[in-house]
Design a protein around this motif. Structure first.
Motif, PDB file in Angstrom:
ATOM      1  N   CYS A 200       0.871  -1.173   0.000  1.00 34.70           N
ATOM      2  CA  CYS A 200       0.000   0.000   0.000  1.00 34.70           C
ATOM      3  C   CYS A 200       0.909   1.224   0.000  1.00 34.70           C
ATOM      4  O   CYS A 200       1.633   1.473   0.972  1.00 34.70           O
ATOM      5  CB  CYS A 200      -0.909   0.001   1.226  1.00 34.70           C
ATOM      6  SG  CYS A 200      -2.025   1.428   1.291  1.00 34.70           S
ATOM      7  N   VAL A 201       0.904   1.960  -1.087  1.00 37.45           N
ATOM      8  CA  VAL A 201       1.871   3.036  -1.286  1.00 37.45           C
ATOM      9  C   VAL A 201       1.128   4.364  -1.379  1.00 37.45           C
ATOM     10  O   VAL A 201       0.140   4.489  -2.110  1.00 37.45           O
ATOM     11  CB  VAL A 201       2.687   2.801  -2.572  1.00 37.45           C
ATOM     12  CG1 VAL A 201       3.717   3.901  -2.764  1.00 37.45           C
ATOM     13  CG2 VAL A 201       3.368   1.438  -2.532  1.00 37.45           C
ATOM     14  N   THR A 202       1.623   5.355  -0.660  1.00 36.60           N
ATOM     15  CA  THR A 202       1.045   6.693  -0.689  1.00 36.60           C
ATOM     16  C   THR A 202       1.917   7.604  -1.538  1.00 36.60           C
ATOM     17  O   THR A 202       3.112   7.749  -1.271  1.00 36.60           O
ATOM     18  CB  THR A 202       0.930   7.274   0.735  1.00 36.60           C
ATOM     19  OG1 THR A 202       0.164   6.393   1.548  1.00 36.60           O
ATOM     20  CG2 THR A 202       0.265   8.651   0.705  1.00 36.60           C
ATOM     21  N   LEU A 203       1.317   8.207  -2.551  1.00 35.24           N
ATOM     22  CA  LEU A 203       2.013   9.146  -3.429  1.00 35.24           C
ATOM     23  C   LEU A 203       1.418  10.533  -3.224  1.00 35.24           C
ATOM     24  O   LEU A 203       0.199  10.689  -3.131  1.00 35.24           O
ATOM     25  CB  LEU A 203       1.890   8.723  -4.893  1.00 35.24           C
ATOM     26  CG  LEU A 203       2.412   7.325  -5.255  1.00 35.24           C
ATOM     27  CD1 LEU A 203       2.326   7.111  -6.753  1.00 35.24           C
ATOM     28  CD2 LEU A 203       3.838   7.118  -4.758  1.00 35.24           C
ATOM     29  N   GLN A 204       2.303  11.538  -3.179  1.00 33.16           N
ATOM     30  CA  GLN A 204       1.870  12.890  -2.833  1.00 33.16           C
ATOM     31  C   GLN A 204       2.514  13.915  -3.750  1.00 33.16           C
ATOM     32  O   GLN A 204       3.738  13.991  -3.866  1.00 33.16           O
ATOM     33  CB  GLN A 204       2.274  13.193  -1.387  1.00 33.16           C
ATOM     34  CG  GLN A 204       1.926  14.594  -0.919  1.00 33.16           C
ATOM     35  CD  GLN A 204       0.450  14.753  -0.603  1.00 33.16           C
ATOM     36  OE1 GLN A 204      -0.052  14.067   0.285  1.00 33.16           O
ATOM     37  NE2 GLN A 204      -0.254  15.624  -1.309  1.00 33.16           N
ATOM     38  N   ARG A 205       1.667  14.694  -4.406  1.00 36.21           N
ATOM     39  CA  ARG A 205       2.144  15.858  -5.158  1.00 36.21           C
ATOM     40  C   ARG A 205       1.858  17.110  -4.345  1.00 36.21           C
ATOM     41  O   ARG A 205       0.845  17.195  -3.643  1.00 36.21           O
ATOM     42  CB  ARG A 205       1.432  15.960  -6.504  1.00 36.21           C
ATOM     43  CG  ARG A 205       2.063  15.135  -7.610  1.00 36.21           C
ATOM     44  CD  ARG A 205       1.450  15.484  -8.947  1.00 36.21           C
ATOM     45  NE  ARG A 205       2.217  14.960 -10.061  1.00 36.21           N
ATOM     46  CZ  ARG A 205       1.680  14.245 -11.055  1.00 36.21           C
ATOM     47  NH1 ARG A 205       0.394  13.969 -11.057  1.00 36.21           N
ATOM     48  NH2 ARG A 205       2.432  13.820 -12.043  1.00 36.21           N
ATOM     49  N   GLY A 223      18.459   5.695  -5.968  1.00 36.52           N
ATOM     50  CA  GLY A 223      19.831   6.162  -6.133  1.00 36.52           C
ATOM     51  C   GLY A 223      20.491   6.476  -4.810  1.00 36.52           C
ATOM     52  O   GLY A 223      20.531   5.636  -3.907  1.00 36.52           O
ATOM     53  N   PRO A 224      21.010   7.704  -4.631  1.00 37.58           N
ATOM     54  CA  PRO A 224      21.678   8.044  -3.377  1.00 37.58           C
ATOM     55  C   PRO A 224      20.773   7.965  -2.158  1.00 37.58           C
ATOM     56  O   PRO A 224      21.264   7.931  -1.031  1.00 37.58           O
ATOM     57  CB  PRO A 224      22.147   9.485  -3.614  1.00 37.58           C
ATOM     58  CG  PRO A 224      22.211   9.639  -5.095  1.00 37.58           C
ATOM     59  CD  PRO A 224      21.108   8.776  -5.633  1.00 37.58           C
ATOM     60  N   TRP A 225      19.472   7.940  -2.385  1.00 40.54           N
ATOM     61  CA  TRP A 225      18.515   7.872  -1.280  1.00 40.54           C
ATOM     62  C   TRP A 225      17.966   6.462  -1.065  1.00 40.54           C
ATOM     63  O   TRP A 225      17.005   6.264  -0.335  1.00 40.54           O
ATOM     64  CB  TRP A 225      17.348   8.832  -1.543  1.00 40.54           C
ATOM     65  CG  TRP A 225      17.743  10.274  -1.480  1.00 40.54           C
ATOM     66  CD1 TRP A 225      17.749  11.083  -0.377  1.00 40.54           C
ATOM     67  CD2 TRP A 225      18.180  11.092  -2.570  1.00 40.54           C
ATOM     68  NE1 TRP A 225      18.178  12.334  -0.695  1.00 40.54           N
ATOM     69  CE2 TRP A 225      18.449  12.378  -2.044  1.00 40.54           C
ATOM     70  CE3 TRP A 225      18.375  10.868  -3.920  1.00 40.54           C
ATOM     71  CZ2 TRP A 225      18.906  13.431  -2.849  1.00 40.54           C
ATOM     72  CZ3 TRP A 225      18.834  11.917  -4.709  1.00 40.54           C
ATOM     73  CH2 TRP A 225      19.095  13.176  -4.172  1.00 40.54           C
ATOM     74  N   ALA A 226      18.570   5.448  -1.702  1.00 37.68           N
ATOM     75  CA  ALA A 226      18.031   4.084  -1.607  1.00 37.68           C
ATOM     76  C   ALA A 226      17.974   3.596  -0.171  1.00 37.68           C
ATOM     77  O   ALA A 226      16.968   3.008   0.263  1.00 37.68           O
ATOM     78  CB  ALA A 226      18.862   3.130  -2.464  1.00 37.68           C
ATOM     79  N   ALA A 227      19.040   3.805   0.594  1.00 39.49           N
ATOM     80  CA  ALA A 227      19.061   3.328   1.983  1.00 39.49           C
ATOM     81  C   ALA A 227      18.105   4.129   2.849  1.00 39.49           C
ATOM     82  O   ALA A 227      17.368   3.566   3.669  1.00 39.49           O
ATOM     83  CB  ALA A 227      20.478   3.393   2.529  1.00 39.49           C
ATOM     84  N   SER A 228      18.098   5.447   2.694  1.00 40.55           N
ATOM     85  CA  SER A 228      17.203   6.265   3.533  1.00 40.55           C
ATOM     86  C   SER A 228      15.745   6.019   3.182  1.00 40.55           C
ATOM     87  O   SER A 228      14.864   6.110   4.053  1.00 40.55           O
ATOM     88  CB  SER A 228      17.548   7.745   3.390  1.00 40.55           C
ATOM     89  OG  SER A 228      17.402   8.174   2.048  1.00 40.55           O
ATOM     90  N   PHE A 229      15.455   5.678   1.924  1.00 41.26           N
ATOM     91  CA  PHE A 229      14.072   5.343   1.560  1.00 41.26           C
ATOM     92  C   PHE A 229      13.610   4.094   2.309  1.00 41.26           C
ATOM     93  O   PHE A 229      12.503   4.056   2.852  1.00 41.26           O
ATOM     94  CB  PHE A 229      13.979   5.116   0.045  1.00 41.26           C
ATOM     95  CG  PHE A 229      12.635   4.638  -0.422  1.00 41.26           C
ATOM     96  CD1 PHE A 229      11.553   5.500  -0.492  1.00 41.26           C
ATOM     97  CD2 PHE A 229      12.437   3.307  -0.791  1.00 41.26           C
ATOM     98  CE1 PHE A 229      10.302   5.053  -0.926  1.00 41.26           C
ATOM     99  CE2 PHE A 229      11.211   2.853  -1.219  1.00 41.26           C
ATOM    100  CZ  PHE A 229      10.134   3.728  -1.282  1.00 41.26           C
ATOM    101  N   ARG A 231      14.798   3.004   5.082  1.00 39.79           N
ATOM    102  CA  ARG A 231      14.805   3.284   6.519  1.00 39.79           C
ATOM    103  C   ARG A 231      13.639   4.178   6.941  1.00 39.79           C
ATOM    104  O   ARG A 231      13.006   3.946   7.980  1.00 39.79           O
ATOM    105  CB  ARG A 231      16.129   3.941   6.895  1.00 39.79           C
ATOM    106  CG  ARG A 231      16.297   4.205   8.385  1.00 39.79           C
ATOM    107  CD  ARG A 231      17.649   4.817   8.668  1.00 39.79           C
ATOM    108  NE  ARG A 231      17.820   6.125   8.021  1.00 39.79           N
ATOM    109  CZ  ARG A 231      18.667   6.353   7.024  1.00 39.79           C
ATOM    110  NH1 ARG A 231      19.450   5.388   6.565  1.00 39.79           N
ATOM    111  NH2 ARG A 231      18.760   7.562   6.495  1.00 39.79           N
ATOM    112  N   ASP A 232      13.325   5.183   6.133  1.00 39.23           N
ATOM    113  CA  ASP A 232      12.389   6.220   6.573  1.00 39.23           C
ATOM    114  C   ASP A 232      11.000   6.127   5.961  1.00 39.23           C
ATOM    115  O   ASP A 232      10.057   6.700   6.512  1.00 39.23           O
ATOM    116  CB  ASP A 232      12.967   7.610   6.233  1.00 39.23           C
ATOM    117  CG  ASP A 232      14.323   7.853   6.868  1.00 39.23           C
ATOM    118  OD1 ASP A 232      14.594   7.240   7.916  1.00 39.23           O
ATOM    119  OD2 ASP A 232      15.113   8.640   6.304  1.00 39.23           O
ATOM    120  N   THR A 233      10.851   5.433   4.832  1.00 43.04           N
ATOM    121  CA  THR A 233       9.578   5.445   4.112  1.00 43.04           C
ATOM    122  C   THR A 233       8.905   4.083   4.071  1.00 43.04           C
ATOM    123  O   THR A 233       7.673   3.991   4.128  1.00 43.04           O
ATOM    124  CB  THR A 233       9.798   5.951   2.662  1.00 43.04           C
ATOM    125  OG1 THR A 233      10.440   7.232   2.711  1.00 43.04           O
ATOM    126  CG2 THR A 233       8.483   6.089   1.920  1.00 43.04           C
TER     127      THR A 233
END
Length: 526
Positions: A200-205, A223-229, A231-233
């Motif tokens: 279940c994925v939430t997308l926000q504009r 990319g550079p945010w793969a790990a933080s994604f 961890r945080d999302t």
């Protein structure tokens, strides 16, 4: 008793459904979405910024095996990239083309025998059909020797390729859309909840209501945010940690200066720190110089070329050019952040592998994370990723991109001539464009052919003169082209058009760039 009216459901709040949701609109994300859509999967790609807004528009713009990686023993990576090189050049000859490199020999750097051995491997690690092999050159008699210091009398020439990196991303996204994918730019993934049967994925504009998507599988190509994604999302079903790898973020900065030489070769210069720097013909009037390797510990989105990096690049190329390059020559600089697999603690950033790893989690709904990667291997990475997703979904489907052509790249079909080398096909195409649209000024015809290939005729339409293209918003840039970029290529701001869909920003002054900004503001509010 009167019937009680049931509240009507809001269709905008009901979950939408897809097979695979891809997070990240760089080269890997768009490449994976394209491959999956071509296999018949229902695909959604979301990117929180513009396509190629980060690393994928900030590369050295080369299709190459990576000659210097041989020195670090990366033979498998180099071979894989070399196997892709000619394939990619054939797939989009309007935005990619062969480029020969001259490496002046400086005996203080590496002995000649070592360079010859490395070039021999580079020539033979993978099959070459039409790119020429390497050879020695006398710089006292070769055009490439003219701008160099007189002490440099000997060199080596080898072949690789050049790519308009940001346009490559856009073409992959267009191909994905035309094969059925939904591409959502400026649309952030704010939450991804994993369940046993799906995501279940939430997308926000910005300024819009959030939209829920139900996806059978999720691809993390941030990319550079793969790990933080992760961890945080991403919210896992059982609370397990999903970020099992560490990325080493390495900033690579580039500078652009007025043209330093008139010939069409590029240079590879060896530095005393064992690194290399390229000097590449760029945008007709300029020379592109890069890159650096600097550890980054902050937000990748804030990366810029530092004064120290600019000075370093100027200093290194000035060791070779007869006329020194100084920071005051710099007309533009940019920095990209490479997300490299951190598997060698303590190694210099330049020695960290440029290879990629695809990591899958199948405990519940399938998840695939892309760690690392480079432009040259994007197609192969996407092919492997799409195959892995199919296996996780229990329906592996046939690969198809090995011989596919990207939008605008069917040049021989358009000219009616049998295919030849990509460079020859493009020359024929430009001549055909000039015949069909004889009213186009030659420089404009060449730019449009390079940027759009056969797709240029889609928006040129029935135009018979420049006035038919609408107002000239900036020199050589008319309303018809901007409308095409907005309507068909996801451009929302002047930066999208001037620095990613093109590099026209380099050729315009501040007032002219502001005119393009005003045009977009009047139509999009951006």
């Amino acid at each position: 008793m009167a019937a009680v009216e049931q509240p009507r459901s809001d269709p905008s709040r009901e979950p939408r459904h897809c097979d695979v949701l891809v997070v990240g609109g760089g080269i890997n994300g768009t490449g994976i979405a394209r491959d999956l859509a071509g296999r018949g999967w229902r695909v959604v790609l979301c990117e929180r910024d513009d396509l190629a807004a980060q690393t994928s528009s900030a590369s050295t713009k080369l299709i190459h095996g990576g000659l210097r990686y041989l020195e670090h023993g990366e033979f498998a990576l180099v071979r894989k990239a070399l196997q892709e090189r000619e394939q990619l050049l054939r797939s989009a000859p309007h935005i990619m083309w062969p480029l020969s490199f001259v490496m002046p020999h400086d005996a203080a750097m590496r002995p000649a025998w070592m360079i010859r051995a490395g070039l021999f491997l580079y020539d033979h690690l993978a099959r070459r059909d039409w790119l020429p092999g390497s050879h020695g050159v006398d710089l006292r008699r070769h055009p490439a020797g003219v701008p160099l210091q007189p002490r440099l009398t000997r060199g080596f020439v080898y072949s690789d390729g050049w790519v308009d990196d940001a346009r490559l991303v856009v073409l992959a996204a267009i191909d994905a859309r035309e094969r059925g994918a939904t591409v959502l730019t400026r649309c952030a993934c704010t939450r991804a909840q994993r369940h046993a049967a799906g995501w279940c994925v939430t997308l926000q504009r910005a300024g819009e209501a959030a939209v829920e998507w139900q996806a059978r599988a999720l691809v993390n190509a941030a990319g550079p945010w793969a790990a933080s994604f992760l961890r945080d999302t991403v919210v896992s079903a059982h609370g397990e940690a999903l970020a099992t790898r560490q990325l080493r973020l390495v900033k690579g900065s580039h500078i652009v200066v007025p043209r330093l030489f008139d010939h069409t070769h590029a240079y590879l210069f060896q530095n005393p720190d064992r690194r290399i720097v390229f000097a590449i013909p760029y945008e007709r009037d300029f020379t592109l110089i890069g890159t650096t390797d600097v550890e980054l510990h902050g937000d990748p989105g804030d990366a810029i070329a530092s004064e120290a990096e600019i000075a370093y690049l100027c200093e290194q190329v000035s060791r070779y050019f007869a006329r020194p390059v100084v920071p005051g020559d710099v007309r533009w600089s940019y920095a990209g952040v490479r997300p490299l697999l951190d598997e060698a603690d303590g190694d210099e950033a330049s020695a960290v592998t440029r290879d990629y790893l695809l990591e899958t989690h199948a405990d519940g709904a399938p998840l695939l994370t892309v760690w690392g990667g480079k432009i040259t291997t994007f197609r192969k990475l996407a092919e492997e990723a799409a195959g892995a997703i199919g296996r996780l979904l229990g329906d592996e489907r046939a690969a198809w991109t090995a011989s596919a052509v990207l939008p605008g790249g069917y040049l021989s079909a358009w000219t009616g001539m049998p295919p030849s080398t990509p460079a020859e096909d493009f020359e024929r195409f430009v001549k055909a464009i000039e015949r069909r649209h004889a009213w186009l000024p030659t420089p404009l015809a060449l730019r449009l052919a390079r940027a759009y290939g056969t797709r240029a005729t889609d928006w040129l339409g029935e135009a018979r003169c420049l006035d038919d293209l609408g107002l000239e918003i900036a020199p050589g840039l008319h309303e018809a082209e901007l409308a095409h970029l907005q309507r068909d290529e996801w451009a929302v701001t002047a930066d999208d058009a001037l620095w990613r869909r093109s590099k026209l920003g380099l050729h315009l002054d501040a007032r002219q760039r502001a005119g393009v900004s005003d045009w977009f503001a009047a139509r999009t509010g951006a």
